[in-house]
Enzyme design. Structure first.
Site, mmCIF file in Angstrom:
data_model
loop_
_atom_site.group_PDB
_atom_site.id
_atom_site.type_symbol
_atom_site.label_atom_id
_atom_site.label_comp_id
_atom_site.label_asym_id
_atom_site.label_seq_id
_atom_site.Cartn_x
_atom_site.Cartn_y
_atom_site.Cartn_z
ATOM 1 C CD GLU A 162 73.883 -1.996 -36.050
ATOM 2 O OE1 GLU A 162 74.319 -1.031 -36.684
ATOM 3 O OE2 GLU A 162 73.423 -1.925 -34.887
ATOM 4 C CB CYS B 174 74.198 -1.418 -24.197
ATOM 5 S SG CYS B 174 75.773 -1.209 -25.000
ATOM 6 C CB CYS C 35 77.324 -8.512 -28.058
ATOM 7 S SG CYS C 35 77.022 -7.192 -29.250
ATOM 8 C CG HIS D 81 74.048 -6.176 -32.606
ATOM 9 N ND1 HIS D 81 73.973 -5.311 -31.537
ATOM 10 C CD2 HIS D 81 73.792 -5.434 -33.713
ATOM 11 C CE1 HIS D 81 73.689 -4.098 -31.978
ATOM 12 N NE2 HIS D 81 73.572 -4.146 -33.290
ATOM 13 C CG ASP E 171 71.485 -1.317 -27.315
ATOM 14 O OD1 ASP E 171 72.500 -1.671 -26.680
ATOM 15 O OD2 ASP E 171 71.363 -1.524 -28.537
ATOM 16 C CB SER E 172 75.070 1.577 -28.029
ATOM 17 O OG SER E 172 74.992 0.258 -28.529
HETATM 18 N N1 DGL Z 1 74.984 -2.775 -27.742
HETATM 19 C C1 DGL Z 1 76.375 -3.160 -27.817
HETATM 20 C C2 DGL Z 1 76.645 -4.298 -26.825
HETATM 21 O O1 DGL Z 1 75.751 -5.028 -26.421
HETATM 22 C C3 DGL Z 1 76.772 -3.563 -29.222
HETATM 23 C C4 DGL Z 1 76.763 -2.418 -30.198
HETATM 24 C C5 DGL Z 1 77.784 -1.349 -29.863
HETATM 25 O O2 DGL Z 1 79.012 -1.603 -29.970
HETATM 26 O O3 DGL Z 1 77.373 -0.265 -29.503
HETATM 27 O O4 DGL Z 1 77.774 -4.468 -26.431
#
Ligand code: DGL
Length: 270
Positions: free
Chosen positions: A154, A69, A186, A188, A6-7
């Site tokens: 976050e 992600c 997403c 989050h 993940d990012s």
């Molecule tokens: N992990 C990213 C997603 O699921 C969200 C956070 C980011 O923008 O890096 O799209």
């Protein structure tokens, strides 16, 4: 081993679901916290970062990598599958979260009206529209970018009036389209699921990544014994971040409301 990328921290929700439903395997998680967020970055940059992450996880012995992600799945997965894997890693696999969520969306939708919310990059890519249309061409799909939601989650602002006000503003645009299913595209957004369900009302099903993707992974592994048999079964979980390891551990614990083991710093070569 199964790699989960993940990012940043959000993909821990997917890892947690894997550990609950598929506890027998070994996992390596990588969060690119030093370069997060990906959601507003260009395709070229998202591809370069994701490729580096995938190669890091392959170097640690992962046979299968899941891009937890949505942004990386939307902007980098296809090229990784079409170029990187056949050229350099023909015996490894990389899967994303978009196709599992699109399949679950088609199964869940009663009237063929599906909404998708995600980062700007995910929504602008049109990837959900494309994948949903492949499965059921008559679907009506409505996308909505919600760029403010990642920072609010976050910052632990879930449930605050300001967050609910912003959520309503985003969601009313697709609620007006009378969708019967909403895909949380997403990492989050599962943290906001209760508030999203309340705003969307009981005629709209809300699908989240962790539950859907872990169910689809069980199905994938049952259909691909050649991959499944090569996965480690020692139940070890290794966590890596490209930023400060202690900070990742503390934030990750707060994020998941669960203890997490030691975290190591991942240093990329270039
Ligand atoms: N992990 C990213 C997603 O699921 C969200 C956070 C980011 O923008 O890096 O799209």
């Amino acid at each position: 081993m199964i790699g989960v990328f993940d990012s940043g921290l959000g993909g821990l929700t997917i890892l947690k679901a894997f550990l609950t439903k598929l506890p027998q395997y070994a996992y390596v998680y990588l969060g690119d916290n030093a370069r997060t967020p990906y959601g507003n970055k260009s395709q070229a940059v998202i591809y370069a970062y994701t490729r580096q992450a995938v190669e890091f996880l392959f170097a640690r012995g992962c046979v299968l990598v899941i891009l937890a992600c949505n942004t990386a799945s939307a902007k980098a997965l296809r090229r990784i599958q079409q170029e990187l894997l056949p050229e350099r890693y023909p015996d490894r696999r990389v899967l994303g979260v978009v196709i599992p969520l699109a399949e679950a969306g088609v199964d869940a939708s009663r009237y063929g009206r599906i909404g998708v919310i995600g980062t700007r990059a995910t929504i602008e890519s049109g990837v959900y529209e494309q994948e949903l249309a492949k499965l059921r061409p008559d679907l009506k799909v409505f996308g909505q970018a919600c760029p403010l939601l990642v920072p609010l989650v976050e910052e632990d602002w879930v449930g605050k009036p300001e967050t609910n006000m912003i959520l309503k503003k985003y969601l009313y645009r697709i609620k007006r389209k009378k969708i019967d299913t909403l895909i949380l595209g997403c990492t989050h957004y599962p943290f906001l699921q209760k508030d999203i369900e309340r705003i969307m009302g009981k005629n709209c099903r809300v699908l989240n990544g962790p539950e859907t993707v872990s169910d689809k992974l069980i199905d994938y592994l049952s259909r691909h014994p050649e991959i499944e048999q090569r996965l480690g079964r020692n139940r070890i979980v290794n966590l890596f971040t490209t930023d400060d390891a202690d900070r990742f551990r503390l934030l990750g614990q707060k994020f998941l409301r669960h203890n997490i083991p030691e975290v190591e710093r991942a240093v990329f070569e270039n």
